[in-house]
Design a protein around this motif. Sequence first.
Motif, mmCIF file in Angstrom:
data_model
loop_
_atom_site.group_PDB
_atom_site.id
_atom_site.type_symbol
_atom_site.label_atom_id
_atom_site.label_comp_id
_atom_site.label_asym_id
_atom_site.label_seq_id
_atom_site.Cartn_x
_atom_site.Cartn_y
_atom_site.Cartn_z
ATOM 1 N N LEU A 1 13.045 76.321 52.435
ATOM 2 C CA LEU A 1 13.629 76.430 51.107
ATOM 3 C C LEU A 1 12.533 76.813 50.126
ATOM 4 C CD1 LEU A 1 15.788 73.186 51.123
ATOM 5 C CD2 LEU A 1 16.551 75.515 51.563
ATOM 6 N N ASN A 2 12.814 77.797 49.309
ATOM 7 C CA ASN A 2 11.852 78.201 48.295
ATOM 8 C C ASN A 2 11.953 77.344 47.045
ATOM 9 O OD1 ASN A 2 10.729 80.331 49.801
ATOM 10 N ND2 ASN A 2 12.473 81.622 49.279
ATOM 11 N N ASP A 3 13.083 76.682 46.875
ATOM 12 C CA ASP A 3 13.326 75.875 45.683
ATOM 13 C C ASP A 3 13.970 74.573 46.119
ATOM 14 O OD1 ASP A 3 14.220 74.720 43.302
ATOM 15 O OD2 ASP A 3 14.884 76.627 42.462
ATOM 16 N N ILE A 4 13.405 73.457 45.726
ATOM 17 C CA ILE A 4 13.932 72.151 46.140
ATOM 18 C C ILE A 4 15.388 71.953 45.716
ATOM 19 C CG2 ILE A 4 13.120 70.839 44.141
ATOM 20 C CD1 ILE A 4 13.141 69.685 47.819
ATOM 21 N N TYR B 1 20.708 55.227 50.643
ATOM 22 C CA TYR B 1 19.566 55.767 49.907
ATOM 23 C C TYR B 1 19.879 56.139 48.469
ATOM 24 C CZ TYR B 1 17.044 56.071 54.290
ATOM 25 O OH TYR B 1 16.408 55.763 55.458
ATOM 26 N N ARG B 2 21.124 56.246 48.103
ATOM 27 C CA ARG B 2 21.496 56.739 46.772
ATOM 28 C C ARG B 2 20.816 55.987 45.634
ATOM 29 N NH1 ARG B 2 27.212 59.513 46.674
ATOM 30 N NH2 ARG B 2 26.441 61.233 47.904
ATOM 31 N N SER B 3 20.757 54.690 45.738
ATOM 32 C CA SER B 3 20.203 53.906 44.631
ATOM 33 C C SER B 3 18.712 53.627 44.810
ATOM 34 C CB SER B 3 20.967 52.586 44.501
ATOM 35 O OG SER B 3 20.768 51.812 45.666
ATOM 36 N N LYS B 4 18.119 54.210 45.821
ATOM 37 C CA LYS B 4 16.715 53.938 46.110
ATOM 38 C C LYS B 4 15.814 54.962 45.423
ATOM 39 C CE LYS B 4 18.145 50.824 49.027
ATOM 40 N NZ LYS B 4 19.218 50.136 48.440
ATOM 41 N N THR B 5 14.583 54.570 45.182
ATOM 42 C CA THR B 5 13.593 55.486 44.627
ATOM 43 C C THR B 5 13.128 56.407 45.745
ATOM 44 O OG1 THR B 5 12.896 53.818 43.056
ATOM 45 C CG2 THR B 5 11.397 55.658 43.419
ATOM 46 N N GLU B 6 13.353 57.676 45.570
ATOM 47 C CA GLU B 6 13.084 58.658 46.618
ATOM 48 C C GLU B 6 11.649 58.604 47.138
ATOM 49 O OE1 GLU B 6 13.013 63.328 46.343
ATOM 50 O OE2 GLU B 6 15.026 62.539 46.185
ATOM 51 N N LYS B 7 10.678 58.509 46.261
ATOM 52 C CA LYS B 7 9.277 58.543 46.670
ATOM 53 C C LYS B 7 8.901 57.364 47.563
ATOM 54 C CE LYS B 7 7.729 61.179 42.721
ATOM 55 N NZ LYS B 7 6.927 61.207 41.518
ATOM 56 N N ARG B 8 9.609 56.280 47.441
ATOM 57 C CA ARG B 8 9.299 55.099 48.242
ATOM 58 C C ARG B 8 9.780 55.256 49.685
ATOM 59 N NH1 ARG B 8 11.681 49.068 47.253
ATOM 60 N NH2 ARG B 8 10.708 48.129 49.054
ATOM 61 N N TYR B 9 10.789 56.074 49.904
ATOM 62 C CA TYR B 9 11.426 56.168 51.208
ATOM 63 C C TYR B 9 11.171 57.481 51.944
ATOM 64 C CZ TYR B 9 13.698 51.968 49.684
ATOM 65 O OH TYR B 9 13.920 50.692 49.245
ATOM 66 N N TYR C 1 8.760 61.211 52.568
ATOM 67 C CA TYR C 1 7.561 62.026 52.345
ATOM 68 C C TYR C 1 7.883 63.052 51.266
ATOM 69 C CZ TYR C 1 5.107 60.240 56.440
ATOM 70 O OH TYR C 1 4.447 59.434 57.331
ATOM 71 N N GLY C 2 6.896 63.780 50.834
ATOM 72 C CA GLY C 2 7.067 64.779 49.787
ATOM 73 C C GLY C 2 8.035 65.890 50.140
ATOM 74 N N HIS D 1 11.690 63.795 55.720
ATOM 75 C CA HIS D 1 11.161 62.844 56.679
ATOM 76 C C HIS D 1 10.887 61.497 56.015
ATOM 77 C CE1 HIS D 1 10.365 66.796 58.488
ATOM 78 N NE2 HIS D 1 10.760 66.155 59.567
ATOM 79 N N LEU D 2 11.186 60.448 56.774
ATOM 80 C CA LEU D 2 11.130 59.092 56.237
ATOM 81 C C LEU D 2 9.757 58.444 56.382
ATOM 82 C CD1 LEU D 2 14.477 57.881 57.765
ATOM 83 C CD2 LEU D 2 14.049 58.329 55.345
ATOM 84 N N LEU D 3 9.400 57.709 55.352
ATOM 85 C CA LEU D 3 8.248 56.821 55.406
ATOM 86 C C LEU D 3 8.682 55.526 56.095
ATOM 87 C CD1 LEU D 3 7.056 57.348 51.735
ATOM 88 C CD2 LEU D 3 5.849 58.112 53.801
ATOM 89 N N ASP D 4 7.760 54.608 56.324
ATOM 90 C CA ASP D 4 8.107 53.348 56.980
ATOM 91 C C ASP D 4 9.242 52.616 56.266
ATOM 92 O OD1 ASP D 4 6.266 53.736 58.988
ATOM 93 O OD2 ASP D 4 4.738 52.448 58.086
#
Length: 72
Positions: free
Chosen positions: A5-8, A40-48, A50-51, A55-58
């Motif tokens: 994707l060229n644009d998020i 995941y909807r109500s979660k802070t994206e950066k916490r869950y 990767y950039g 892909h999911l963080l721990d």
Amino acid sequence: AVRWLNDISDFVPVHLRYADIVRQVGRDIPVLLVVFLPAYRSKTEKRYFYGDHIHLLDEGRKIVALTLYIYL
């Protein structure tokens, strides 16, 4: 086929299309389909995630594990 994707902002439509295809396959063959998006909807994206927003963080993997535990 486009593989990046060229644009998020393109991510959501692509992901929704992918989810529609997965749901269709789930209707065509007898499989259990667990949808994680509400978890995941109500979660802070950066916490869950990767950039790459895919892909999911721990902490994100913990949500998957807990959701599967509830449904299975």
